[in-house]
Design a protein around this motif. Structure first.
Motif, PDB file in Angstrom:
ATOM      1  N   THR A  60       0.846  -1.195   0.000  1.00 53.34           N
ATOM      2  CA  THR A  60       0.000   0.000   0.000  1.00 53.34           C
ATOM      3  C   THR A  60       0.881   1.244   0.000  1.00 53.34           C
ATOM      4  O   THR A  60       1.838   1.343   0.775  1.00 53.34           O
ATOM      5  CB  THR A  60      -0.925   0.020   1.226  1.00 53.34           C
ATOM      6  OG1 THR A  60      -1.791  -1.110   1.178  1.00 53.34           O
ATOM      7  CG2 THR A  60      -1.765   1.287   1.254  1.00 53.34           C
ATOM      8  N   VAL A  61       0.548   2.158  -0.887  1.00 57.01           N
ATOM      9  CA  VAL A  61       1.208   3.453  -0.958  1.00 57.01           C
ATOM     10  C   VAL A  61       0.281   4.496  -0.344  1.00 57.01           C
ATOM     11  O   VAL A  61      -0.925   4.484  -0.592  1.00 57.01           O
ATOM     12  CB  VAL A  61       1.519   3.817  -2.428  1.00 57.01           C
ATOM     13  CG1 VAL A  61       1.941   5.264  -2.544  1.00 57.01           C
ATOM     14  CG2 VAL A  61       2.588   2.906  -2.984  1.00 57.01           C
ATOM     15  N   VAL A  93      -3.659   2.257  -3.078  1.00 56.41           N
ATOM     16  CA  VAL A  93      -3.353   3.636  -2.689  1.00 56.41           C
ATOM     17  C   VAL A  93      -4.302   4.079  -1.588  1.00 56.41           C
ATOM     18  O   VAL A  93      -5.517   3.872  -1.684  1.00 56.41           O
ATOM     19  CB  VAL A  93      -3.481   4.595  -3.893  1.00 56.41           C
ATOM     20  CG1 VAL A  93      -3.257   6.039  -3.459  1.00 56.41           C
ATOM     21  CG2 VAL A  93      -2.497   4.204  -4.994  1.00 56.41           C
ATOM     22  N   GLN A  94      -3.750   4.671  -0.547  1.00 49.26           N
ATOM     23  CA  GLN A  94      -4.555   5.308   0.489  1.00 49.26           C
ATOM     24  C   GLN A  94      -4.167   6.772   0.569  1.00 49.26           C
ATOM     25  O   GLN A  94      -2.990   7.095   0.737  1.00 49.26           O
ATOM     26  CB  GLN A  94      -4.342   4.654   1.858  1.00 49.26           C
ATOM     27  CG  GLN A  94      -5.083   3.363   2.064  1.00 49.26           C
ATOM     28  CD  GLN A  94      -5.138   2.974   3.532  1.00 49.26           C
ATOM     29  OE1 GLN A  94      -5.045   3.825   4.422  1.00 49.26           O
ATOM     30  NE2 GLN A  94      -5.308   1.684   3.789  1.00 49.26           N
ATOM     31  N   ARG A  95      -5.162   7.639   0.440  1.00 47.60           N
ATOM     32  CA  ARG A  95      -4.894   9.070   0.608  1.00 47.60           C
ATOM     33  C   ARG A  95      -4.694   9.351   2.095  1.00 47.60           C
ATOM     34  O   ARG A  95      -5.472   8.926   2.938  1.00 47.60           O
ATOM     35  CB  ARG A  95      -6.048   9.896   0.050  1.00 47.60           C
ATOM     36  CG  ARG A  95      -5.681  11.333  -0.243  1.00 47.60           C
ATOM     37  CD  ARG A  95      -6.773  12.060  -1.035  1.00 47.60           C
ATOM     38  NE  ARG A  95      -6.221  13.245  -1.682  1.00 47.60           N
ATOM     39  CZ  ARG A  95      -6.108  14.432  -1.098  1.00 47.60           C
ATOM     40  NH1 ARG A  95      -6.521  14.583   0.154  1.00 47.60           N
ATOM     41  NH2 ARG A  95      -5.590  15.459  -1.738  1.00 47.60           N
ATOM     42  N   GLY A  96      -3.640  10.089   2.410  1.00 48.80           N
ATOM     43  CA  GLY A  96      -3.271  10.288   3.799  1.00 48.80           C
ATOM     44  C   GLY A  96      -4.078  11.318   4.550  1.00 48.80           C
ATOM     45  O   GLY A  96      -3.908  11.469   5.767  1.00 48.80           O
ATOM     46  N   HIS A  97      -4.961  12.025   3.854  1.00 48.88           N
ATOM     47  CA  HIS A  97      -5.790  13.046   4.515  1.00 48.88           C
ATOM     48  C   HIS A  97      -7.032  13.263   3.662  1.00 48.88           C
ATOM     49  O   HIS A  97      -6.991  13.148   2.432  1.00 48.88           O
ATOM     50  CB  HIS A  97      -5.015  14.350   4.704  1.00 48.88           C
ATOM     51  CG  HIS A  97      -4.317  14.857   3.475  1.00 48.88           C
ATOM     52  ND1 HIS A  97      -4.762  15.914   2.734  1.00 48.88           N
ATOM     53  CD2 HIS A  97      -3.192  14.424   2.853  1.00 48.88           C
ATOM     54  CE1 HIS A  97      -3.942  16.122   1.719  1.00 48.88           C
ATOM     55  NE2 HIS A  97      -2.976  15.226   1.762  1.00 48.88           N
ATOM     56  N   PRO A  98      -8.143  13.579   4.275  1.00 49.69           N
ATOM     57  CA  PRO A  98      -9.399  13.687   3.524  1.00 49.69           C
ATOM     58  C   PRO A  98      -9.504  15.005   2.756  1.00 49.69           C
ATOM     59  O   PRO A  98      -8.793  15.974   3.034  1.00 49.69           O
ATOM     60  CB  PRO A  98     -10.462  13.624   4.627  1.00 49.69           C
ATOM     61  CG  PRO A  98      -9.773  14.207   5.819  1.00 49.69           C
ATOM     62  CD  PRO A  98      -8.343  13.760   5.730  1.00 49.69           C
ATOM     63  N   ILE A 109       3.987   8.940  -1.329  1.00 52.52           N
ATOM     64  CA  ILE A 109       4.075   9.750  -2.552  1.00 52.52           C
ATOM     65  C   ILE A 109       3.468  11.118  -2.273  1.00 52.52           C
ATOM     66  O   ILE A 109       2.319  11.222  -1.839  1.00 52.52           O
ATOM     67  CB  ILE A 109       3.354   9.084  -3.740  1.00 52.52           C
ATOM     68  CG1 ILE A 109       3.915   7.682  -3.998  1.00 52.52           C
ATOM     69  CG2 ILE A 109       3.505   9.946  -4.985  1.00 52.52           C
ATOM     70  CD1 ILE A 109       3.271   6.974  -5.191  1.00 52.52           C
ATOM     71  N   VAL A 110       4.261  12.155  -2.526  1.00 52.74           N
ATOM     72  CA  VAL A 110       3.767  13.532  -2.471  1.00 52.74           C
ATOM     73  C   VAL A 110       3.338  13.893  -3.888  1.00 52.74           C
ATOM     74  O   VAL A 110       4.165  13.913  -4.800  1.00 52.74           O
ATOM     75  CB  VAL A 110       4.841  14.503  -1.957  1.00 52.74           C
ATOM     76  CG1 VAL A 110       4.239  15.902  -1.769  1.00 52.74           C
ATOM     77  CG2 VAL A 110       5.452  14.004  -0.652  1.00 52.74           C
TER      78      VAL A 110
END
Length: 544
Positions: free
Chosen positions: A19-20, A58-63, A93-94
């Protein structure tokens, strides 16, 4: 026995397998974040598809914050909070399709232990590539390992294979064979000149005036005094508040005289009456008072160069600083006299201005000014953002585009330049640009940057080419049509080599009369930098 309130220990979150996690650093200005959000959302969708096609999730780190109308990290505090929730060992990943403030995520990236990849979309609409270059330069200064990648939509083989490599190894290396260290230099006219000017700078000293240090999160653009002072360069720290106060002391007649001079020289002011969307006479008058005030304060403090931050400190107070900045960088400009009228200030010479108080530009501009002046060349210099570029014919032609102004001589004169209102998204109070299309010719490009705790300088050569008017307009429309543009073809440096190596969003440029003179000027500049103690690197085809 004493009892103390001990902090609660937080157990780090564990990363999920294959997972990224992604984060998106944004602007501080709400209008910019909201306007650019659809482009960012598309890039994130394209990247997610590419990652998933390689067998990862992929998981987005913030909503996404629906109330704010975007999903960007829009402050340093917000960034710290986001990183508290991320698995510290996870691949990260930024994702950047926009201009971003690097300090929003720098605190989290400094302590992140997993592999870091910074990606951007190869698109001119919003300056995502510029944002990537600033963030990677800031990480370089901070000593944080990272990889970087760019693509139009992450479907091309080059980008997908690069992504695969990073996912499998945690690292992605690009070809940087175009870079070589400056060899030992023998005596000669240009080398002797560079070394003599270095000795003069060290002995006589120079002062760079900084109107509020640190602009738009550009950590890479702040140079410690301990690194500058051995060069003979010292900072005068000034307040933008003082600049506004001095602007209030400039008479209407003095401001009008600046405009009259510029109109006589042929500068085209494209004015209207709507303050919110058009360039107005009132905005211009404010900008002319800033030009005069900056020169008078520079004279007060004996400055050899000056930088005005503007963003964020002045954007809600006065119109844009850019017009004043472009004027300052040109030796041919409206005369300004001392307060008592007895002296013309910096007569017949530029006062080098480093846009957005980028202190790497300051060092470069001081050196360029002295080399070019000693060689009898026009010392007008500027920085540009490395904005974007495309193939045209047999050449890859870069769009170098500064957000507001260049010295008019770079466009071929005031009669080949114009002034348009700055985009409201970035400049709510407007103000005029000093725009145009950079004239064909030979240039030296360069960047002074921080790496491994030392000052470095990259130097290279390029040719500014003339493109058909229709192609120029297409490129302006694909970026910011209000801003000055340079069509640059780098010598011996490919698109991907430049993106992989360059340690800033900004690049310095200065013209020479012809290719031979440009080569000589580059040699003198390299010698001066080296004698001052910088680690000098030659990029691409450089004829010493």
């Amino acid at each position: 026995m004493s009892t103390y309130a001990m902090p609660t220990t937080r157990t780090p979150r564990a990363a999920e397998p294959r997972t990224v996690y992604t984060v998106a650093s944004g602007d501080l200005r709400p209008a910019a974040n909201q306007t650019c959000w659809p482009t960012q959302r598309k890039l994130e969708a394209d990247l997610t598809h590419a990652v998933e096609s390689l067998g990862w999730s992929v998981q987005r780190g913030h909503p996404v914050d629906e109330a704010k109308g975007h999903g960007f990290i829009d402050s340093q505090a917000a960034g710290i909070q986001v990183f508290r929730q991320l698995p510290p060992e996870a691949p990260l990943i930024v994702v950047e399709a926009v201009w971003q403030y690097s300090h929003h995520v720098l605190a989290g990236l400094r302590s992140h232990r997993g592999p870091i990849l910074v990606v951007a979309n190869w698109n001119g609409e919003f300056p995502g590539l510029v944002g990537l270059l600033n963030l990677t330069a800031s990480l370089t200064k901070a000593g944080v390992p990272y990889s970087a990648l760019w693509s139009e939509d992450f479907t091309d083989e080059w980008a997908v294979e690069g992504l695969r490599t990073w996912l499998e190894t945690g690292e992605l290396r690009h070809d940087q064979s175009h870079v070589r260290d400056l060899p030992a230099l023998g005596a000669g006219p240009e080398v002797d000149l560079g070394r003599a000017l270095a000795e003069q700078l060290r002995t006589d000293k120079a002062i760079m005036g900084v109107f509020d240090e640190g602009c738009m999160g550009m950590y890479n653009a702040i140079f410690d005094d301990e690194l500058l002072n051995p060069l003979g360069i010292y900072k005068e720290r000034l307040s933008q508040s003082a600049l506004v106060v001095e602007m209030g002391k400039v008479s209407d007649a003095e401001a009008k005289a600046v405009r009259a001079w510029l109109e006589e020289a042929g500068l085209d002011f494209r004015t209207g009456s709507d303050e919110a969307t058009e360039l107005t006479d009132a905005q211009l008058e404010s900008q002319f008072t800033m030009y005069i005030a900056a020169l008078r304060i520079a004279d007060d403090f004996g400055l050899d160069a000056v930088g005005i931050q503007y963003q964020q400190g002045l954007k809600d107070v006065v119109p844009a600083s850019d017009l004043a900045e472009g004027l300052l960088n040109d030796p041919h400009r409206p005369p300004v006299r001392s307060r008592d009228g007895s002296r013309e200030l910096y007569a017949g010479a530029p006062l080098p201005h480093f846009n957005e108080v980028d202190e790497g530009v300051a060092v470069d501009s001081l050196v360029t000014n002295r080399i070019w002046t000693a060689m009898g060349l026009n010392p007008a210099t500027t920085l540009h953002d490395i904005r974007w570029g495309e193939q045209y014919g047999e050449d890859f032609v870069w769009v170098f585009e500064i957000s507001g102004s260049v010295p008019a001589s770079h466009n071929g004169g005031y009669d080949k330049s114009w002034s348009m209102r700055q985009p409201p998204m970035f400049f709510p109070l407007g103000g005029g640009t000093l725009s145009g299309v950079s004239k064909p010719g030979e240039i030296v490009w360069s960047r002074v940057f921080l790496m491994d705790g030392r000052l470095h300088a990259d130097l290279g050569r390029a040719t500014v080419v003339e493109l058909p008017e229709q192609e120029t307009q297409r490129r302006l429309d694909a970026t910011n049509p209000q801003w000055p543009i340079m069509h640059a073809v780098l010598h011996g440096v490919t698109r991907d080599q430049m993106m992989a190596r360059h340690k800033a969003n900004h690049v310095n440029v200065a013209y020479a009369a012809d290719a031979d003179t440009a080569d000589k000027a580059l040699l003198a500049k390299a010698a001066m930098f080296a004698h001052l103690g910088l680690q000098v690197h030659l990029c691409g085809d450089v004829n010493l």
